[in-house]
Motif scaffolding. Sequence first.
Motif, PDB file in Angstrom:
ATOM      1  N   MET A 131       0.844  -1.204   0.000  1.00  0.00           N
ATOM      2  CA  MET A 131       0.000   0.000   0.000  1.00  0.00           C
ATOM      3  C   MET A 131       0.881   1.258   0.000  1.00  0.00           C
ATOM      4  O   MET A 131       1.866   1.309   0.723  1.00  0.00           O
ATOM      5  CB  MET A 131      -0.865  -0.020   1.265  1.00  0.00           C
ATOM      6  CG  MET A 131      -2.111   0.843   1.112  1.00  0.00           C
ATOM      7  SD  MET A 131      -3.121   0.855   2.589  1.00  0.00           S
ATOM      8  CE  MET A 131      -3.707  -0.820   2.701  1.00  0.00           C
ATOM      9  N   THR A 132       0.541   2.189  -0.842  1.00  0.00           N
ATOM     10  CA  THR A 132       1.343   3.414  -0.880  1.00  0.00           C
ATOM     11  C   THR A 132       1.080   4.229   0.384  1.00  0.00           C
ATOM     12  O   THR A 132       0.076   4.017   1.081  1.00  0.00           O
ATOM     13  CB  THR A 132       0.957   4.280  -2.089  1.00  0.00           C
ATOM     14  OG1 THR A 132      -0.387   4.694  -1.901  1.00  0.00           O
ATOM     15  CG2 THR A 132       1.096   3.512  -3.390  1.00  0.00           C
ATOM     16  N   GLU A 133       1.982   5.163   0.624  1.00  0.00           N
ATOM     17  CA  GLU A 133       1.815   6.016   1.811  1.00  0.00           C
ATOM     18  C   GLU A 133       0.513   6.817   1.726  1.00  0.00           C
ATOM     19  O   GLU A 133      -0.193   7.005   2.713  1.00  0.00           O
ATOM     20  CB  GLU A 133       3.004   6.966   1.902  1.00  0.00           C
ATOM     21  CG  GLU A 133       3.162   7.574   3.283  1.00  0.00           C
ATOM     22  CD  GLU A 133       4.278   8.603   3.314  1.00  0.00           C
ATOM     23  OE1 GLU A 133       4.018   9.709   3.811  1.00  0.00           O
ATOM     24  OE2 GLU A 133       5.371   8.295   2.794  1.00  0.00           O
ATOM     25  N   LYS A 134       0.193   7.226   0.476  1.00  0.00           N
ATOM     26  CA  LYS A 134      -1.001   8.053   0.256  1.00  0.00           C
ATOM     27  C   LYS A 134      -2.288   7.270   0.587  1.00  0.00           C
ATOM     28  O   LYS A 134      -3.163   7.753   1.299  1.00  0.00           O
ATOM     29  CB  LYS A 134      -1.031   8.510  -1.199  1.00  0.00           C
ATOM     30  CG  LYS A 134      -1.954   9.682  -1.433  1.00  0.00           C
ATOM     31  CD  LYS A 134      -1.799  10.190  -2.842  1.00  0.00           C
ATOM     32  CE  LYS A 134      -2.930  11.114  -3.191  1.00  0.00           C
ATOM     33  NZ  LYS A 134      -3.015  11.349  -4.620  1.00  0.00           N
ATOM     34  N   SER A 135      -2.353   6.025   0.083  1.00  0.00           N
ATOM     35  CA  SER A 135      -3.575   5.257   0.324  1.00  0.00           C
ATOM     36  C   SER A 135      -3.662   4.810   1.776  1.00  0.00           C
ATOM     37  O   SER A 135      -4.750   4.648   2.323  1.00  0.00           O
ATOM     38  CB  SER A 135      -3.668   4.078  -0.643  1.00  0.00           C
ATOM     39  OG  SER A 135      -2.690   3.123  -0.340  1.00  0.00           O
ATOM     40  N   ASP A 136      -2.527   4.636   2.418  1.00  0.00           N
ATOM     41  CA  ASP A 136      -2.503   4.301   3.835  1.00  0.00           C
ATOM     42  C   ASP A 136      -3.095   5.451   4.657  1.00  0.00           C
ATOM     43  O   ASP A 136      -3.916   5.245   5.551  1.00  0.00           O
ATOM     44  CB  ASP A 136      -1.049   4.042   4.248  1.00  0.00           C
ATOM     45  CG  ASP A 136      -0.989   3.195   5.520  1.00  0.00           C
ATOM     46  OD1 ASP A 136      -1.932   2.392   5.715  1.00  0.00           O
ATOM     47  OD2 ASP A 136      -0.033   3.365   6.288  1.00  0.00           O
ATOM     48  N   ARG A 137      -2.669   6.662   4.309  1.00  0.00           N
ATOM     49  CA  ARG A 137      -3.162   7.854   5.007  1.00  0.00           C
ATOM     50  C   ARG A 137      -4.671   8.004   4.792  1.00  0.00           C
ATOM     51  O   ARG A 137      -5.429   8.322   5.701  1.00  0.00           O
ATOM     52  CB  ARG A 137      -2.423   9.096   4.480  1.00  0.00           C
ATOM     53  CG  ARG A 137      -2.294  10.142   5.568  1.00  0.00           C
ATOM     54  CD  ARG A 137      -1.360  11.276   5.236  1.00  0.00           C
ATOM     55  NE  ARG A 137      -1.520  11.802   3.901  1.00  0.00           N
ATOM     56  CZ  ARG A 137      -0.542  11.874   3.011  1.00  0.00           C
ATOM     57  NH1 ARG A 137       0.658  11.439   3.314  1.00  0.00           N
ATOM     58  NH2 ARG A 137      -0.759  12.381   1.810  1.00  0.00           N
ATOM     59  N   TYR A 138      -5.094   7.753   3.579  1.00  0.00           N
ATOM     60  CA  TYR A 138      -6.517   7.838   3.215  1.00  0.00           C
ATOM     61  C   TYR A 138      -7.330   6.861   4.065  1.00  0.00           C
ATOM     62  O   TYR A 138      -8.370   7.194   4.626  1.00  0.00           O
ATOM     63  CB  TYR A 138      -6.686   7.539   1.730  1.00  0.00           C
ATOM     64  CG  TYR A 138      -8.113   7.565   1.256  1.00  0.00           C
ATOM     65  CD1 TYR A 138      -8.747   8.768   0.964  1.00  0.00           C
ATOM     66  CD2 TYR A 138      -8.846   6.384   1.103  1.00  0.00           C
ATOM     67  CE1 TYR A 138     -10.051   8.797   0.530  1.00  0.00           C
ATOM     68  CE2 TYR A 138     -10.155   6.398   0.679  1.00  0.00           C
ATOM     69  CZ  TYR A 138     -10.760   7.606   0.385  1.00  0.00           C
ATOM     70  OH  TYR A 138     -12.058   7.633  -0.037  1.00  0.00           O
ATOM     71  N   LYS A 139      -6.805   5.620   4.183  1.00  0.00           N
ATOM     72  CA  LYS A 139      -7.503   4.589   4.962  1.00  0.00           C
ATOM     73  C   LYS A 139      -7.658   5.029   6.429  1.00  0.00           C
ATOM     74  O   LYS A 139      -8.736   4.895   7.019  1.00  0.00           O
ATOM     75  CB  LYS A 139      -6.725   3.268   4.871  1.00  0.00           C
ATOM     76  CG  LYS A 139      -7.509   2.114   5.435  1.00  0.00           C
ATOM     77  CD  LYS A 139      -6.836   0.796   5.266  1.00  0.00           C
ATOM     78  CE  LYS A 139      -7.672  -0.243   6.005  1.00  0.00           C
ATOM     79  NZ  LYS A 139      -7.029  -1.517   6.090  1.00  0.00           N
ATOM     80  N   GLN A 140      -6.573   5.559   6.975  1.00  0.00           N
ATOM     81  CA  GLN A 140      -6.630   6.014   8.376  1.00  0.00           C
ATOM     82  C   GLN A 140      -7.642   7.144   8.554  1.00  0.00           C
ATOM     83  O   GLN A 140      -8.426   7.141   9.511  1.00  0.00           O
ATOM     84  CB  GLN A 140      -5.247   6.516   8.805  1.00  0.00           C
ATOM     85  CG  GLN A 140      -4.316   5.396   9.206  1.00  0.00           C
ATOM     86  CD  GLN A 140      -2.933   5.923   9.548  1.00  0.00           C
ATOM     87  OE1 GLN A 140      -2.715   7.131   9.644  1.00  0.00           O
ATOM     88  NE2 GLN A 140      -1.984   5.013   9.711  1.00  0.00           N
TER      89      GLN A 140
END
Length: 199
Positions: A1-10
Amino acid sequence: MTEKSDRYKQQMQKKKLVVDAAIEQADRDQGLLLVLTGNGKGKSSSAFGMVSRALGHGMKVAVAQFIKGSRDTGEEAFFKQQAGISWYVLGEGFTWETQNLERDIETAAKGWQVVRQLLADSDISLIVLDELTYPLKYGWLDCEVVLADLAQRPAMQHVIITGRAAPLPLLEAADTVTELADKKHAFRAGVKAQKGIDL
Ligand code: ATP
Ligand code: MG
């Protein structure tokens, strides 16, 4: 998972907690009083959107129109063909058409007697009082009497009131108030009322 999508999920997980908590807090059923007011277009048509929803659920609906222009509307033609809806035209026309105060008062009073019967009928789940704000604004109907009658209605009956310049006591009594803002209207650019959009 990219950092961007990880942040989005959180972010979304956090948001879900907030939304879920808010949904859990709203746990009551109740007949609602809604007011759709303001100078922008979309008041009556929004009410008729809710009429479709209610009819789709098999609920009984009544529509009472307090100001009736000279033209026939698509919603009247359509809804009159549907089961479960009753339609009342209780007004005679715009104030600048009738130009007769005594007659407007008499017409509004007669119309309100019809609405009273609807408000007493717990089989009717939704009542639309289209353009009711005008009889209130011009004093043809006493706002206190109208509010007292609304307060007496069956606990699960919804009422939608539309029209510009809704009086303050009505806004205070309502559960949901939406003010439609007039940002732009084709009429002012010289386009006349268009079938399917304005009538
Ligand atoms: P609608 O029935 O389209 O939802 P409405 O109920 O919000 O409109 P009314 O004040 O009842 O608006 O006016 C009905 C008619 O006037 C409609 O044809 C509508 O398009 C038109 N109208 C609404 N707002 C404006 C405006 N700001 N300027 C000119 N005409 C308008
Ligand atoms: Mg309207």
